[in-house]
Design an enzyme around this catalytic site. Structure first.
Site, mmCIF file in Angstrom:
data_model
loop_
_atom_site.group_PDB
_atom_site.id
_atom_site.type_symbol
_atom_site.label_atom_id
_atom_site.label_comp_id
_atom_site.label_asym_id
_atom_site.label_seq_id
_atom_site.Cartn_x
_atom_site.Cartn_y
_atom_site.Cartn_z
ATOM 1 C CE LYS A 192 -4.041 -1.770 -0.136
ATOM 2 N NZ LYS A 192 -4.798 -1.528 -1.380
ATOM 3 C CB THR A 193 1.419 3.909 -2.421
ATOM 4 O OG1 THR A 193 0.120 4.220 -2.925
ATOM 5 C CG2 THR A 193 2.061 2.837 -3.285
ATOM 6 C CD GLN A 253 -0.952 8.150 -2.418
ATOM 7 O OE1 GLN A 253 -1.871 8.971 -2.434
ATOM 8 N NE2 GLN A 253 -1.068 6.961 -2.969
ATOM 9 C CE LYS A 296 -1.670 4.217 -6.103
ATOM 10 N NZ LYS A 296 -2.364 2.954 -5.800
ATOM 11 C CB CYS A 311 29.715 -1.354 33.509
ATOM 12 S SG CYS A 311 29.726 0.248 34.338
ATOM 13 C CD GLN A 354 29.786 -1.491 39.725
ATOM 14 O OE1 GLN A 354 28.620 -1.629 40.081
ATOM 15 N NE2 GLN A 354 30.276 -0.321 39.340
ATOM 16 C CG HIS A 380 29.817 0.664 29.167
ATOM 17 N ND1 HIS A 380 28.864 -0.310 29.339
ATOM 18 C CD2 HIS A 380 29.705 1.487 30.241
ATOM 19 C CE1 HIS A 380 28.187 -0.087 30.449
ATOM 20 N NE2 HIS A 380 28.688 0.997 31.023
ATOM 21 C CD GLU A 410 29.168 -2.065 26.133
ATOM 22 O OE1 GLU A 410 30.318 -2.375 26.523
ATOM 23 O OE2 GLU A 410 28.252 -1.730 26.907
#
Ligand code: GLN
Length: 542
Positions: free
Chosen positions: A186-187, A191, A222, A380, A384, A514, A516
């Site tokens: 569905k557009t 829109q 479309k 972290c 602990q 941290h 990561e």
């Protein structure tokens, strides 16, 4: 000349605007351009630091100590460009700045209003520090139609005029839902969303259409017609199995080419995508798999540990394996034997966290990995927990605990009130504000000779990012080391324990920072690469 690309989102949230921005940044970079990415967040908090991860996902911390939106993590992972304080702003911070100026008298005589004062402050933020970059990509949080985002949209609309059309471009990310009953994409929502944007004066140049299915040419035509966008600028963004395929897919659909065409730069560069084809290959065709249990608290919402799961994936890239994550709410180990859940995993990770709920279960998970010699990684809060576990079960301190959870007889983890960052002294106390007052950002750490971490990093001094209020209490060092927990990473002034490890274990490391946050798909963090290697070895033993 710096060009600006504004990225908005429509229809629904969670379409991956941050990823789309990061992937476009990576594609422009692959053509030799320099990029900087920024995020404008419409909420009122001054930064996301005081929000629960359930509200807004992970809080991403920059080297310079800003607590920012997790999309900045995507930007860094895809482009390798370190984000800064200057790359994320919220409504709260904009208002704080404007109100501060009003009190100082900077606007004496004037009525302070959304237009022009708030919008000027937003524009200033967008333009500040942009010089010297070929492209600045600016993502606007939220969904078009939200009340909160209006001043931001108005500001980027004005910037289109201020900068001129050859320096500003608008990308709008939308959704094309599939209605199974009709068998159709569905557009209409797209829109409507573009209509909404146009009603506030922004005509998008490019539409990125998220969809679960191939978008037929007829539907692209479309959308182009109804949304007043060129047909080739309606770019399908189909679902992929790994986020690391996104840059290649967008390139194949012509996103970077369209951007450059609109700026009339398409002939100036050729994309060099070898890095991304290699990463996509590693992501989609691994040669083995390992299972890692992540024992935490916010396991219901994976965005809460976004950088962590990405870093583990990168650790897999380094070892050509897929890392399957087994998210475990630690509270279960308070009622049931951890072995039932952890017997078949190849590594156990206890991530960052706050508050007492689930602590006993985390300590049980640490104990299981220590006793059963399963690779253990504590980050972290996880470090602990490892220290408390060792203090209780190895060093004979049954009352060992953290002062985060109230007064305790043996504060092996305690509130730190004074510390150094390079030459800068920081001070805090119990009644300090909660927002922005943790130990935040990049700190140096010295690694002990002969330690495992020294070997993994291959250097004496490292820099990693922090976000915590409590610290391992140095006064317990001797007792813990005698019991077998080595303090292998220390702050340069030797007051703050940054890393602990158990030498007599296949892989047992806890870090106060941290890691990561700094891992990249093309440059996996050494600790994650090493942890996954240990997990691969563990899988061979099982
Ligand atoms: N709650 C702990 C502290 O404040 C750990 C924080 C964290 O894991 N990021 O020190």
């Amino acid at each position: 000349m710096t060009r600006f690309i504004f990225i908005t989102g429509g229809v629904v949230s969670s379409l991956g605007k941050g990823l789309a921005s990061a992937a476009l940044g990576a594609l422009l970079q692959s053509r030799g351009y320099t990029v900087r990415l920024r995020k404008l967040d419409p909420y009122i908090n001054v930064d996301p630091g005081t929000m629960s991860p359930y509200q807004h996902g992970e809080v991403y911390v920059t080297d310079d100590g800003a607590e920012t939106d997790l999309d900045l993590g995507h930007y860094e992972r895809f482009t390798g460009v370190p984000a800064t304080k200057q790359d994320n702003v919220t409504t709260g911070r904009i208002y704080q700045t404007v109100i501060g100026k009003e009190r100082r008298g900077d606007y004496l005589g004037a009525t302070v209003q959304v237009i022009p004062h708030i919008t000027d402050a937003i524009k200033e933020f967008v333009l500040d520090g942009a010089d010297g970059h070929d492209f600045v990509l600016v993502e606007i949080g939220g969904t078009v139609g939200d009340i909160e985002s209006l001043p931001f949209l108005e500001a980027i609309r004005q910037l289109g005029n201020d900068l001129g059309r050859d320096r500003a471009l608008y990308v709008h990310l939308t959704l094309m839902p599939y209605v199974a009953a009709a068998g159709e994409l569905k557009t209409k929502p797209t829109q409507h969303s573009v209509k909404e944007l146009r009603s506030i004066g922004i005509q998008p140049d490019i539409l990125l259409c998220r969809s679960e299915h191939e978008i037929p040419l007829s539907e692209r035509k479309k959308i182009a017609l109804f949304c007043n966008v060129r047909e080739e600028s309606v770019i399908p963004a189909l679902d992929v199995s790994s986020i690391y395929e996104v840059p290649i897919k967008y390139h194949e659909e012509g996103l970077d080419e369209q951007v450059l065409k609109i700026f009339r730069m398409e002939k100036d560069s050729v994309p060099k995508l070898a890095r991304w084809t290699d990463i996509a290959q590693r992501a989609t065709k691994p040669e083995g798999r390992v299972k890692i249990a992540v024992v935490g608290k916010y396991t219901q919402l994976l965005d809460a540990y976004k950088s962590l799961s990405e870093a583990l994936t990168h650790g897999g890239f380094a070892n050509n394996v897929k890392v399957d994550l087994d998210w475990r709410d630690s509270e279960i180990f308070e009622r049931e034997n951890p072995a039932v859940y952890l017997e078949d995993v190849h590594g156990i990770l206890v991530p960052g966290g706050f508050g007492e709920r689930g602590v006993a279960g985390k300590i049980e998970a640490v104990r299981f990995s220590r006793e059963r010699k399963v690779p253990f990684f504590g980050i972290c809060f996880g470090m602990q927990m490892a220290v408390i576990e060792a203090a209780r079960n190895l060093a004979g301190l049954p009352n060992a605990y953290s002062s985060e959870f109230g007064e305790t007889k043996e504060p092996v983890v305690g509130l730190i009130t004074e510390w150094m960052q390079g030459n800068v002294r920081h001070e805090r106390n119990e009644s300090s504000d909660k927002g922005g007052t943790m130990r935040l950002g990049s700190y140096a750490c010295d690694l002990a000779e002969g330690s495992r971490v020294r070997d993994i990093y291959g250097s004496e001094r490292i820099n990693e990012r922090h976000r915590h209020r409590y610290e391992v209490n140095i006064t317990y060092r001797e007792q813990l080391e005698k019991a077998g927990l080595l303090f292998s990473g220390m702050s340069p002034d030797r007051t703050l324990p940054e890393i602990v490890e158990i030498p007599d274990h296949p892989w047992f490391i806890g870090v106060q920072f941290h890691p990561e946050l700094k891992s990249k798909p093309f440059d996996p963090h050494p600790l994650f690469a090493s942890f996954i290697r240990a997990a691969v070895e563990q899988s061979r033993l099982m």
